[in-house]
Design a protein around this motif. Structure first.
Motif, PDB file in Angstrom:
ATOM      1  N   LYS A   1      42.088  35.178  27.588  1.00  0.00           N
ATOM      2  CA  LYS A   1      43.214  34.307  27.249  1.00  0.00           C
ATOM      3  C   LYS A   1      44.265  34.313  28.364  1.00  0.00           C
ATOM      4  O   LYS A   1      44.448  35.330  29.055  1.00  0.00           O
ATOM      5  CB  LYS A   1      43.859  34.757  25.938  1.00  0.00           C
ATOM      6  N   PRO A   2      44.995  33.202  28.543  1.00  0.00           N
ATOM      7  CA  PRO A   2      46.076  33.165  29.541  1.00  0.00           C
ATOM      8  C   PRO A   2      47.091  34.280  29.304  1.00  0.00           C
ATOM      9  O   PRO A   2      47.407  34.620  28.163  1.00  0.00           O
ATOM     10  CB  PRO A   2      46.705  31.781  29.308  1.00  0.00           C
ATOM     11  N   GLY A   3      47.572  34.840  30.401  1.00  0.00           N
ATOM     12  CA  GLY A   3      48.582  35.889  30.310  1.00  0.00           C
ATOM     13  C   GLY A   3      48.042  37.268  30.005  1.00  0.00           C
ATOM     14  O   GLY A   3      48.829  38.199  29.770  1.00  0.00           O
ATOM     15  N   SER A   4      46.734  37.442  30.019  1.00  0.00           N
ATOM     16  CA  SER A   4      46.133  38.730  29.658  1.00  0.00           C
ATOM     17  C   SER A   4      46.136  39.721  30.821  1.00  0.00           C
ATOM     18  O   SER A   4      46.153  39.346  32.000  1.00  0.00           O
ATOM     19  CB  SER A   4      44.674  38.522  29.201  1.00  0.00           C
ATOM     20  N   TYR A   5      46.098  40.991  30.452  1.00  0.00           N
ATOM     21  CA  TYR A   5      45.835  42.077  31.387  1.00  0.00           C
ATOM     22  C   TYR A   5      44.422  42.560  31.085  1.00  0.00           C
ATOM     23  O   TYR A   5      44.170  43.084  29.999  1.00  0.00           O
ATOM     24  CB  TYR A   5      46.825  43.223  31.195  1.00  0.00           C
ATOM     25  N   ILE A   6      43.495  42.374  32.019  1.00  0.00           N
ATOM     26  CA  ILE A   6      42.100  42.706  31.736  1.00  0.00           C
ATOM     27  C   ILE A   6      41.538  43.690  32.760  1.00  0.00           C
ATOM     28  O   ILE A   6      41.996  43.746  33.910  1.00  0.00           O
ATOM     29  CB  ILE A   6      41.210  41.451  31.680  1.00  0.00           C
ATOM     30  N   PHE A   7      40.552  44.447  32.310  1.00  0.00           N
ATOM     31  CA  PHE A   7      39.823  45.342  33.217  1.00  0.00           C
ATOM     32  C   PHE A   7      38.420  44.805  33.404  1.00  0.00           C
ATOM     33  O   PHE A   7      37.728  44.498  32.431  1.00  0.00           O
ATOM     34  CB  PHE A   7      39.749  46.767  32.674  1.00  0.00           C
ATOM     35  N   LEU A   8      37.989  44.720  34.655  1.00  0.00           N
ATOM     36  CA  LEU A   8      36.625  44.318  34.985  1.00  0.00           C
ATOM     37  C   LEU A   8      35.877  45.508  35.559  1.00  0.00           C
ATOM     38  O   LEU A   8      36.257  46.057  36.591  1.00  0.00           O
ATOM     39  CB  LEU A   8      36.618  43.165  35.995  1.00  0.00           C
ATOM     40  N   ASP A   9      34.830  45.896  34.890  1.00  0.00           N
ATOM     41  CA  ASP A   9      34.007  47.031  35.283  1.00  0.00           C
ATOM     42  C   ASP A   9      33.138  46.671  36.505  1.00  0.00           C
ATOM     43  O   ASP A   9      33.116  45.524  36.953  1.00  0.00           O
ATOM     44  CB  ASP A   9      33.134  47.389  34.072  1.00  0.00           C
ATOM     45  N   ALA A  10      32.373  47.643  36.983  1.00  0.00           N
ATOM     46  CA  ALA A  10      31.548  47.442  38.177  1.00  0.00           C
ATOM     47  C   ALA A  10      30.174  46.861  37.876  1.00  0.00           C
ATOM     48  O   ALA A  10      29.302  46.856  38.746  1.00  0.00           O
ATOM     49  CB  ALA A  10      31.399  48.772  38.931  1.00  0.00           C
ATOM     50  N   GLY A  11      29.938  46.350  36.681  1.00  0.00           N
ATOM     51  CA  GLY A  11      28.655  45.745  36.361  1.00  0.00           C
ATOM     52  C   GLY A  11      28.455  44.413  37.074  1.00  0.00           C
ATOM     53  O   GLY A  11      29.414  43.677  37.327  1.00  0.00           O
ATOM     54  N   THR A  12      27.201  44.079  37.383  1.00  0.00           N
ATOM     55  CA  THR A  12      26.925  42.831  38.094  1.00  0.00           C
ATOM     56  C   THR A  12      27.077  41.615  37.186  1.00  0.00           C
ATOM     57  O   THR A  12      27.358  40.516  37.676  1.00  0.00           O
ATOM     58  CB  THR A  12      25.509  42.850  38.700  1.00  0.00           C
ATOM     59  N   THR A  13      26.906  41.763  35.871  1.00  0.00           N
ATOM     60  CA  THR A  13      27.172  40.644  34.966  1.00  0.00           C
ATOM     61  C   THR A  13      28.676  40.393  34.877  1.00  0.00           C
ATOM     62  O   THR A  13      29.128  39.244  34.853  1.00  0.00           O
ATOM     63  CB  THR A  13      26.598  40.917  33.569  1.00  0.00           C
ATOM     64  N   VAL A  14      29.447  41.458  34.842  1.00  0.00           N
ATOM     65  CA  VAL A  14      30.914  41.338  34.853  1.00  0.00           C
ATOM     66  C   VAL A  14      31.377  40.654  36.144  1.00  0.00           C
ATOM     67  O   VAL A  14      32.284  39.804  36.126  1.00  0.00           O
ATOM     68  CB  VAL A  14      31.565  42.721  34.705  1.00  0.00           C
ATOM     69  N   TYR A  15      30.758  40.998  37.243  1.00  0.00           N
ATOM     70  CA  TYR A  15      31.059  40.371  38.544  1.00  0.00           C
ATOM     71  C   TYR A  15      30.953  38.850  38.473  1.00  0.00           C
ATOM     72  O   TYR A  15      31.758  38.123  39.071  1.00  0.00           O
ATOM     73  CB  TYR A  15      30.101  40.939  39.587  1.00  0.00           C
ATOM     74  N   GLU A  16      29.974  38.363  37.724  1.00  0.00           N
ATOM     75  CA  GLU A  16      29.747  36.921  37.632  1.00  0.00           C
ATOM     76  C   GLU A  16      30.857  36.204  36.865  1.00  0.00           C
ATOM     77  O   GLU A  16      30.913  34.969  36.860  1.00  0.00           O
ATOM     78  CB  GLU A  16      28.396  36.642  36.970  1.00  0.00           C
ATOM     79  N   MET A  17      31.767  36.930  36.220  1.00  0.00           N
ATOM     80  CA  MET A  17      32.893  36.313  35.531  1.00  0.00           C
ATOM     81  C   MET A  17      33.912  35.706  36.496  1.00  0.00           C
ATOM     82  O   MET A  17      34.639  34.774  36.137  1.00  0.00           O
ATOM     83  CB  MET A  17      33.614  37.342  34.657  1.00  0.00           C
TER      84      MET A  17
ATOM     85  N   ALA B   1      45.035  30.871  33.310  1.00  0.00           N
ATOM     86  CA  ALA B   1      46.363  31.027  33.911  1.00  0.00           C
ATOM     87  C   ALA B   1      46.950  32.418  33.693  1.00  0.00           C
ATOM     88  O   ALA B   1      46.689  33.073  32.682  1.00  0.00           O
ATOM     89  CB  ALA B   1      47.313  29.978  33.327  1.00  0.00           C
ATOM     90  N   ASP B   2      47.725  32.862  34.682  1.00  0.00           N
ATOM     91  CA  ASP B   2      48.586  34.039  34.545  1.00  0.00           C
ATOM     92  C   ASP B   2      47.819  35.303  34.160  1.00  0.00           C
ATOM     93  O   ASP B   2      48.246  36.068  33.292  1.00  0.00           O
ATOM     94  CB  ASP B   2      49.677  33.750  33.518  1.00  0.00           C
ATOM     95  N   LEU B   3      46.707  35.549  34.827  1.00  0.00           N
ATOM     96  CA  LEU B   3      45.923  36.765  34.582  1.00  0.00           C
ATOM     97  C   LEU B   3      46.359  37.886  35.517  1.00  0.00           C
ATOM     98  O   LEU B   3      46.752  37.645  36.661  1.00  0.00           O
ATOM     99  CB  LEU B   3      44.436  36.506  34.837  1.00  0.00           C
ATOM    100  N   THR B   4      46.256  39.108  35.030  1.00  0.00           N
ATOM    101  CA  THR B   4      46.339  40.287  35.878  1.00  0.00           C
ATOM    102  C   THR B   4      45.058  41.077  35.678  1.00  0.00           C
ATOM    103  O   THR B   4      44.691  41.389  34.550  1.00  0.00           O
ATOM    104  CB  THR B   4      47.554  41.168  35.530  1.00  0.00           C
ATOM    105  N   VAL B   5      44.375  41.370  36.772  1.00  0.00           N
ATOM    106  CA  VAL B   5      43.067  42.019  36.697  1.00  0.00           C
ATOM    107  C   VAL B   5      43.113  43.366  37.407  1.00  0.00           C
ATOM    108  O   VAL B   5      43.649  43.489  38.511  1.00  0.00           O
ATOM    109  CB  VAL B   5      41.976  41.141  37.334  1.00  0.00           C
ATOM    110  N   VAL B   6      42.525  44.371  36.767  1.00  0.00           N
ATOM    111  CA  VAL B   6      42.308  45.678  37.381  1.00  0.00           C
ATOM    112  C   VAL B   6      40.805  45.909  37.405  1.00  0.00           C
ATOM    113  O   VAL B   6      40.094  45.571  36.457  1.00  0.00           O
ATOM    114  CB  VAL B   6      43.004  46.806  36.598  1.00  0.00           C
ATOM    115  N   THR B   7      40.293  46.478  38.492  1.00  0.00           N
ATOM    116  CA  THR B   7      38.864  46.727  38.593  1.00  0.00           C
ATOM    117  C   THR B   7      38.586  48.020  39.351  1.00  0.00           C
ATOM    118  O   THR B   7      39.419  48.496  40.125  1.00  0.00           O
ATOM    119  CB  THR B   7      38.142  45.548  39.286  1.00  0.00           C
ATOM    120  N   ASN B   8      37.404  48.572  39.109  1.00  0.00           N
ATOM    121  CA  ASN B   8      36.935  49.715  39.896  1.00  0.00           C
ATOM    122  C   ASN B   8      35.715  49.313  40.726  1.00  0.00           C
ATOM    123  O   ASN B   8      34.965  50.159  41.202  1.00  0.00           O
ATOM    124  CB  ASN B   8      36.578  50.903  39.000  1.00  0.00           C
ATOM    125  N   SER B   9      35.530  48.004  40.903  1.00  0.00           N
ATOM    126  CA  SER B   9      34.404  47.487  41.674  1.00  0.00           C
ATOM    127  C   SER B   9      34.872  46.900  42.992  1.00  0.00           C
ATOM    128  O   SER B   9      35.683  45.966  43.015  1.00  0.00           O
ATOM    129  CB  SER B   9      33.679  46.408  40.872  1.00  0.00           C
TER     130      SER B   9
END
Length: 251
Positions: free
Chosen positions: A92-108, A116-124
């Motif tokens: 959803k717009p304005g979310s704080y999301i974590f993206l893991d190191a999976g290759t399916t997650v990568y395709e997102m 709009a207005d996303l903040t993303v944290v990742t370990n990949s």
């Protein structure tokens, strides 16, 4: 045929048959013996199979990661469909999301640019680079970088995660056991995935159906804690799923 495509074919064939001869792989890939022998040597070093006299045999996948460049070539179309469905329905717009190191997650990542207005944290490392290309605000965890999966792991990363809160976490998995546990080969990656789960209001595991009932060394979540997003399942696959699994099929 490209080297990555040929090695992906070899990997799938060896896993299905447990053992294969060089001559079988030559016929399968329409390649010379010297090419196949070179491939087997490289794949043995990467932990994808075990080179033996006259051919190769499958390794115990439960304790070893598959190299990242191979993972990116497996079930790509299914992964993209899962990724697109996930973004369209659960980011959803304005979310704080974590993206893991999976290759399916990568395709997102290509689909996230529409939110709009996303903040993303990742370990990949791979995902972070793609996020920057799409001009999506991104933070990367610090810690130890794994050669095989390009994932950042370790106590430093876990400590950083423990101070953050996410609207949702999107996590990759190597398998779902018959007992209802999501698993991965490396305990250090399992520890990161577990912390991601603990810091998130919603948790989604993105995993194609080829990994159903495939159990690996380290578990990080039970089906009761997450929602699985996968490709359309057969009736037989659905009948074997754990009773308390909540799942979505990406069509």
């Amino acid at each position: 045929m490209l080297t990555q495509e040929r090695q992906s074919m070899i990997k799938n064939y060896v896993d299905q048959h447990d053992f294969c001869r060089v001559v079988d792989l030559c016929k399968l890939t329409q390649s010379s013996e010297s090419t196949i022998r070179r491939d087997l040597s490289e794949m043995d070093q990467l932990g994808l199979l075990q080179r033996v006299h006259g051919g190769a045999q499958a390794v115990n996948r439960s304790i070893r990661d598959i190299a990242q460049h191979i993972r990116f070539t497996i079930n790509v179309e299914q992964k993209r469909k899962i990724a697109r469905y996930t973004v369209q329905n659960f980011v959803k717009p304005g979310s704080y999301i974590f993206l893991d190191a999976g290759t399916t997650v990568y395709e997102m990542v290509p689909f996230l640019k529409e939110v709009a207005d996303l903040t993303v944290v990742t370990n990949s490392l791979d995902t972070a680079v793609e996020l920057l290309k799409e001009d999506i605000p991104t933070r990367v965890l610090g810690g130890k970088l794994k050669k095989q999966t390009h994932a950042i792991v370790g106590e430093v990363a876990i400590k950083q995660l423990s101070n953050l809160n996410f609207t949702a976490a999107f996590i990759g998995a190597n398998g779902l056991s018959k007992m209802g546990d999501f698993t991965t080969p490396d305990p250090s990656e399992a520890a990161i995935k577990r912390q991601e789960l603990l810091q998130s209001k919603q948790v989604f595991v993105l995993m194609d159906s080829a990994k159903l009932f495939d159990e690996h060394f380290a578990k990080f979540a039970h089906v009761s804690e997450v929602t699985l997003i996968t490709n359309p399942l057969s009736s037989d696959q659905k009948n074997k799923l754990p009773n308390d699994l909540v799942y979505e099929e990406a069509d």
